[in-house]
Scaffold this active site. Structure first.
Site, PDB file in Angstrom:
ATOM      1  CG  ASP A   1       0.772  -2.600   6.092  1.00 13.23           C
ATOM      2  OD1 ASP A   1      -0.310  -2.163   6.847  1.00 13.23           O
ATOM      3  OD2 ASP A   1       0.854  -2.107   5.081  1.00 13.23           O
TER       4      ASP A   1
ATOM      5  CE  LYS B   1      -7.517   0.458   5.915  1.00 14.95           C
ATOM      6  NZ  LYS B   1      -7.964   0.146   5.133  1.00 14.95           N
TER       7      LYS B   1
ATOM      8  CD  GLN C   1      -6.954  -4.111   4.071  1.00 12.00           C
ATOM      9  OE1 GLN C   1      -8.037  -4.793   4.646  1.00 12.00           O
ATOM     10  NE2 GLN C   1      -6.865  -3.556   3.743  1.00 12.00           N
TER      11      GLN C   1
ATOM     12  CG  HIS D   1      -2.171   0.675   1.350  1.00  7.70           C
ATOM     13  ND1 HIS D   1      -1.573   2.580   2.070  1.00  7.70           N
ATOM     14  CD2 HIS D   1      -3.163   0.497   1.040  1.00  7.70           C
ATOM     15  CE1 HIS D   1      -2.667   3.184   1.685  1.00  7.70           C
ATOM     16  NE2 HIS D   1      -3.481   2.404   1.621  1.00  7.70           N
TER      17      HIS D   1
ATOM     18  CB  CYS E   1      -3.423   3.760  -1.907  1.00  7.10           C
ATOM     19  SG  CYS E   1      -4.549   4.251  -1.111  1.00  7.10           S
TER      20      CYS E   1
HETATM   21  N1  PMP Z   1      -1.432  -0.855   5.014  1.00  5.91           N
HETATM   22  C1  PMP Z   1      -2.629  -1.755   3.658  1.00  5.91           C
HETATM   23  C2  PMP Z   1      -2.496  -3.148   3.580  1.00  5.91           C
HETATM   24  C3  PMP Z   1      -3.897  -0.699   3.896  1.00  5.91           C
HETATM   25  O1  PMP Z   1      -4.865  -1.855   3.193  1.00  5.91           O
HETATM   26  C4  PMP Z   1      -4.135   0.355   4.377  1.00  5.91           C
HETATM   27  C5  PMP Z   1      -5.904   0.896   4.337  1.00  5.91           C
HETATM   28  N2  PMP Z   1      -6.429   0.971   2.431  1.00  5.91           N
HETATM   29  C6  PMP Z   1      -3.023   1.241   5.222  1.00  5.91           C
HETATM   30  C7  PMP Z   1      -1.931   0.540   5.077  1.00  5.91           C
HETATM   31  C8  PMP Z   1      -3.022   2.601   5.355  1.00  5.91           C
HETATM   32  O2  PMP Z   1      -4.216   2.007   6.617  1.00  5.91           O
HETATM   33  P1  PMP Z   1      -4.484   3.428   7.659  1.00  5.91           P
HETATM   34  O3  PMP Z   1      -5.400   4.104   6.267  1.00  5.91           O
HETATM   35  O4  PMP Z   1      -6.083   3.509   8.002  1.00  5.91           O
HETATM   36  O5  PMP Z   1      -4.241   4.239   8.109  1.00  5.91           O
END
Ligand code: PMP
Length: 404
Positions: A198, A224, A201, A121, A362
């Site tokens: 990270d 999430k 997910q 991401h 993203c």
């Molecule tokens: N890493 C991953 C794999 C994600 O899916 C996301 C959110 N789509 C993020 C980081 C960022 O998370 P946040 O916007 O809640 O900080």
């Protein structure tokens, strides 16, 4: 799991959208909140609201107890060895930025190397790019195969004496791949390289045990995992957190302040400058307790069935292409329908009450590798059903006819 009964816990799932029953398939973007989370936040503001750690009065003590209790719940949820290793942050993004900035300040110097993967991401790319620019360090990228699986041998080749940290997504938000993080951590540790995972997910889909994984850092977002927005968790091994400098300065994170010299607070407060998101931590902790009651193993099992059922159903649609077909996957379906733009497909599905996401999610580099503008993504979780998948498939066929 009695899904019908579980759905009753989520008031929003009763909503109708444009005259259709809401089908919420955008759980990778954010999950819906059960009533116990909504009530915990509301009760906090109705009965407790006070600032933490500073007051001598009754409500301040109560707020502090609830806030620190939330830290303990989180510690147990991911099986950290100490509550001091749990830092409250705004979300995954802030957690990664904290490590990139603070670990980077202390341990990264010119021509050092940092390894990430090609399926990260943007939140796990850009903080490292900023650090590399600041320190003249080098970012190395682990490639993935056609199915969206990391190529382990390529990773081994990238690891060198110059590697200072690896930061890797546990579960890809755009492909659904579950990465073999334990194998990567073990190999990295055999070369004395720390690893950040990270978990944005992953923590909502299956049990996380940071001691078993032996990861050095683990980050995830409250929103999430059925909790509120604005709160997230950075887990870090004490030995690293002790050595890392503060990320932000302000109240809470200090021991004493004089104009000559300031000394810093102990862990975890050293990394929690300013008034924290107290209600957010309480809401998150309620969400984690809710998941404990459902059982992560039951959640994983139900979602696995949805993945199998949905994959077979979607594959039966002529002209569909699914991106992300890894052997180890969560219930995420990223697809394209013929040559139609994902946005057109998404907008029409929305008109039929189906909430999903279109675009690059993203992860622009992932789309560039597949040479596509983006995908339509249906991301499911435990409150979703096979009937909802049937409705999706039926309506993808309808959308196809409309676009034809
Ligand atoms: N890493 C991953 C794999 C994600 O899916 C996301 C959110 N789509 C993020 C980081 C960022 O998370 P946040 O916007 O809640 O900080």
């Amino acid at each position: 799991m009695d899904i019908k009964k579980i759905r009753e816990d989520f008031p929003i799932l009763k909503r109708e959208i444009r005259g259709h029953k809401l089908i919420y398939f955008d759980n990778a973007a954010t999950t819906q909140k059960p009533l116990c989370v909504i009530n915990a936040i509301s009760e906090y503001y109705k009965r407790v609201n006070s600032n933490v750690h500073r007051g001598v009065h009754f409500l301040s003590d109560m707020a502090t107890d609830s806030f620190e209790e939330a830290r303990k719940t989180t510690k147990e949820f991911i099986n950290a060895s100490k509550a001091e290793e749990i830092i409250f942050v705004r979300g995954t993004t802030e957690g990664i930025n904290l490590v990139a900035s603070s670990f980077g300040e202390k341990f990264i110097k010119e021509s050092d190397e940092i390894i990430i993967s090609a399926m990260e991401h943007h939140s796990n790319i850009v903080p490292w790019q900023i650090l590399c620019e600041r320190k003249k360090a080098v970012l190395k990228i682990i490639p993935f195969n056609d199915k969206g699986e990391i190529i382990f041998d390529e990773f081994k080749n990238l690891l060198s004496g110059k590697t200072k940290i690896i930061s890797l997504v546990h579960v890809s938000n755009s492909l659904g791949t579950v990465n073999p993080v334990k194998k990567i951590i073990d190999y990295a540790h055999s070369k004395n390289v720390p690893v950040l995972i990270d978990g944005a997910q992953s923590a909502q889909h299956f049990k996380i045990d940071v001691q078993e994984l032996d990861c050095d850092f683990f980050v995830f977002s409250g929103h999430k995992i059925y909790g509120p927005t604005g709160i997230g968790i950075l887990y870090g091994k004490e030995k690293w957190l002790e050595e890392m400098p503060p990320y932000q300065g302000g109240g809470e994170m200090i021991e004493t302040v004089t104009f000559k010299k300031t000394t810093y607070n102990k862990l975890p407060y050293k990394f929690e400058a300013g008034t924290p998101d107290i209600s957010g931590a309480i809401g998150l902790s309620e969400a984690l307790k809710y998941l404990n009651r459902l059982g992560l193993a039951n959640i994983s099992e139900h979602e696995k069935q949805l993945l199998e059922y949905g994959t077979n159903k979607l594959m039966s649609i002529e002209g569909i292409k699914i991106f992300g077909t890894a052997k180890e996957k969560v219930s995420v379906f990223s697809f394209l329908l013929g040559n139609y733009h994902p946005y057109d497909v998404g907008v029409l599905l929305d008109k039929l009450g189906i909430a999903l996401r279109t675009g690059t999610h993203c992860t622009i580099p992932v789309m560039d590798i597949f040479k596509i503008p983006g995908t339509v993504r249906a991301s499911l979780c435990f409150y979703n059903t096979k009937e909802e998948l049937d409705y999706l498939v039926e309506n993808i066929n309808r959308v196809k006819e409309i676009l034809n």
